[in-house]
Design a protein around this motif. Structure first.
Motif, short mmCIF file in Angstrom:
data_model
loop_
_atom_site.label_atom_id
_atom_site.label_comp_id
_atom_site.label_asym_id
_atom_site.label_seq_id
_atom_site.Cartn_x
_atom_site.Cartn_y
_atom_site.Cartn_z
N GLU A 259 0.85 -1.20 0.00
CA GLU A 259 0.00 0.00 0.00
C GLU A 259 0.88 1.25 0.00
OE1 GLU A 259 -2.89 0.32 3.16
OE2 GLU A 259 -3.74 2.15 2.28
N ASN B 82 -4.29 4.79 -2.44
CA ASN B 82 -5.51 5.30 -1.78
C ASN B 82 -6.11 6.45 -2.59
OD1 ASN B 82 -5.75 3.95 0.97
ND2 ASN B 82 -3.59 4.51 0.89
N LYS C 226 -10.83 -4.67 2.65
CA LYS C 226 -9.88 -4.59 3.76
C LYS C 226 -10.66 -4.40 5.05
CE LYS C 226 -5.56 -2.86 2.48
NZ LYS C 226 -4.67 -1.70 2.38
N ASP D 185 -11.66 -0.20 1.08
CA ASP D 185 -10.79 0.02 2.25
C ASP D 185 -11.64 0.25 3.51
OD1 ASP D 185 -8.48 0.44 3.63
OD2 ASP D 185 -7.95 2.34 2.67
N GLU E 258 -6.16 -5.36 8.10
CA GLU E 258 -5.23 -4.23 8.27
C GLU E 258 -4.80 -4.11 9.73
OE1 GLU E 258 -5.94 -0.44 5.67
OE2 GLU E 258 -7.79 -0.93 6.73
N GLU F 182 -7.49 1.91 -3.77
CA GLU F 182 -8.27 1.69 -2.55
C GLU F 182 -9.29 2.82 -2.41
OE1 GLU F 182 -6.07 0.90 1.00
OE2 GLU F 182 -4.79 -0.57 -0.01
MG MG Z 1 -5.79 2.27 2.46
#
Ligand code: MG
Ligand code: C2E
Ligand code: MG
Length: 561
Positions: A328, A387, A470, A449, A506, A419
């Motif tokens: 990430e 992201n 996630k 996410d 995560e 994400e």
């Molecule tokens: Mg993220």
């Protein structure tokens, strides 16, 4: 109008005087004729002629004076209507005309009066009222509050923020949205403690209320907030307003409406996301942090130009196969004085200021370039996960920026993942779906996410076509010792299995968390247990070390790191 138009050119006399003069001449016409006849025919008995003339003159003069007086009075309605129009135009004063006559002159006054009043109402609506809610707008509210302060009323000013207002646009059609807003406004107006109310922007209402001791004010506003937060329903759906109230009190926080209104707004800006109370009082400190935010906004602009941002990468591990499958990209700001600043301190600000677009472009270009570099030094290059904030995701230029960045770096689109969070979908579902389809066409995987951390509305899940999920760190941290977290993660994993998408947990920090999640069926992990986010230059070496470490069956068994 021919006679009127010639008469109007005569200077030095006003309109009533001209009418009176014409009348005077008209009335004296017989008299003038008698004098003329006497002169032309030289009538003998001048004594009689003079006597008749004198009598006629006296009688006509008295009659004329009376006629002129009455005539002048008969002209009064026209003059009053004309004065009323001029007064309104020049000073905005509303007319005071008699309205109880119904002949033509009376109708003229009534029509003048109602036309001016209707016009005034319309102008007031346009300039003073907010079109959507019918409440006074910012300017009008400022005047109303200033009037209260001038009348020495002891008031506090409150800024009421409906934090989840965008949900109305998402869930309801426009007329229903309006209805909900109207119901909310009515509820607020029904509150006896609410004095003047105005809507200053979508989702932002400000009002004045009687000033009390701080603790009493806080109690009153908490109770008010609770009443206002009750669901507003339309058909089968309900909207639960999530409110934040900022309070400003004179004289400390400002003496005039302007200062108080902006202080109340500033107070709401400093709300901590997990604060206990949603009633926030303005303080000099909140002003200072608002100022800091403003300065930071300026600094972000400079930081983009001078290259103070950098991307760090955090490995995502598929534990069964002991592989780093992706990484990430997490932005950091290397501030010349304040050191490394984490993204949560500036991304929301950049988003609010619209700076996320240039910043997002920099992130994309940098991630693509670094993906190419990693590809050259790693045998198996992890896919880079980028992201996306809501604003960035709805940017119409996103796809062209992406295509250019990918092409310039010489990588394939499928080297990337995007994400997104549920906020992206809430902001504009249709647009989000279009962008997601375009990304998937290019081979970019879409990751949902922070699942469970925001709205967690299954309608979003049903509406968007994502490739991975996630689980947010809050459900992972200490899951081994918490049966509720286990239940939540189990249901997320079941849901993902049903949808056929893999799940990444995560924020895994402890081996026990890894084992518990693994037992529940999770296969991919990200967290400090494996690695912290690493600067791009050190990433290939760090991945090689990590892969060797996790290949060891005793990896992180004890002591847990
Ligand atoms: Mg993220
Ligand atoms: P996120 O996307 O959920 O990223 C995961 C966050 O969890 C990262 O925080 C990461 O450093 C942190 N984290 C990972 N493992 C652990 C762990 O084991 N323990 C703890 N305590 N934390 C862990 P970070 O880097 O501070 O980023 C925070 C958020 O900022 C991100 O949350 C993401 O929403 C946003 N963000 C970061 N980089 C970007 C970016 O490039 N663009 C955009 N739009 N947002 C970004
Ligand atoms: Mg996350």
């Amino acid at each position: 109008m021919r006679f009127y138009s010639s008469l109007s050119r005569v200077r030095g006399l006003n309109y009533p005087a001209k009418i009176l003069l014409v009348t005077f001449l008209g009335i004296h016409l017989p008299l003038i004729s008698v004098v003329a006849v006497a002169l032309v025919f030289s009538l003998a008995d001048w004594g009689t002629v003079l006597l008749i003339l004198a009598v006629l003159l006296a009688a006509t003069l008295i009659g004329t004076a009376c006629t002129l007086l009455v005539l002048y009075d008969l002209l009064a309605p026209i003059l009053a209507a004309s004065r009323a129009l001029r007064d309104y135009r020049q000073s905005g004063r509303l007319p005071v005309l008699p309205l109880d006559f119904d002949d033509e002159a009376g109708t003229l006054m009534r029509d003048t009066d109602s036309t001016i009043r209707e016009l005034d109402e319309l102008v007031r609506k346009l300039t003073d009222l907010d079109a959507e809610s019918g409440l006074p707008n910012r300017n009008r509210l400022r005047q109303l509050i200033d009037d209260q302060l001038a009348a020495r009323k002891r008031i506090a000013v409150v800024c009421l923020l409906v934090q989840n207002r965008s949900e109305i646009d998402y869930f309801f059609d426009v007329p229903t949205g309006r209805e909900l807003l109207a119901a909310f406004v009515e509820r607020l107006r029904d509150e006896p403690s609410v004095l003047e109310v105005g809507r200053v922007a979508p989702g932002i209402i400000k009002f004045s209320m009687p000033l009390q001791e701080r603790s009493d004010l806080e109690d009153a506003l908490s109770a008010l907030s609770e009443r206002l937060s009750r669901p507003l329903t339309s058909g089968d759906y309900a909207f639960y307003p999530r409110l934040l109230l900022g309070v400003a009190r004179p004289p400390e926080d400002g003496a005039r409406a302007d200062a108080l209104m902006s202080a109340a707004m500033t107070a709401t800006k400093n709300a901590e996301p997990d604060a206990e109370s949603n009633v926030l009082f303005y303080s000099a400190e909140s002003q200072r942090s608002a100022r800091r935010l403003f300065e930071m906004d300026q600094e972000i602009r400079t930081a983009i130009e001078t290259g103070q941002f950098e991307l760090h990468y955090q490995p995502i591990v598929e534990f069964d196969r002991r592989r780093v499958v992706s990484a990430e990209a997490l932005i950091r700001w290397r501030h010349p004085e304040r050191g490394l600043i984490p993204p949560n301190s500036f991304i929301p600000l950049a988003e609010g200021a619209g700076l996320i677009i240039p910043l997002g472009q920099w992130i994309l270009e940098t991630a693509c370039r670094q993906a190419a570099e990693m590809g050259r030094s790693l045998v198996e290059t992890p896919r880079l996960s980028i992201n996306m904030s809501a604003r960035q995701f709805s940017d119409p230029d996103l796809l062209s920026t992406l295509d250019r960045a990918v092409e310039a770096a010489g990588i394939a689109h499928d080297a990337l993942k995007f994400e997104i969070t549920e906020t992206v979908v809430v902001t504009d579902l249709k647009q989000a779906r279009r962008t997601i389809a375009a990304l998937k066409e290019r081979g970019i995987a879409v990751v949902l996410d922070d699942f469970g951390a925001e709205h967690s509305n299954l309608r979003y899940i049903a509406n968007i076509d994502f490739d991975e999920m996630k689980i947010d760190r809050q459900f992972v941290s200490h899951i081994d010792a918490d049966s509720r977290l286990k239940a939540i993660c189990t249901s997320i994993l079941t849901l993902a299995e049903g949808l056929g998408v893999p799940v990444v947990a995560e924020g895994v920090e402890r081996r026990e968390e890894l084992d518990t999640l693994h037992r529940l069926g999770c296969r991919q992990f990200q967290g400090y247990l494996f690695s912290r986010p690493i600067p791009a230059g050190q990433f290939p070496d760090a991945v090689r070390t990590l892969v060797t470490e996790i290949a060891d069956p005793g990896f992180a068994m004890a002591p847990s790191r």
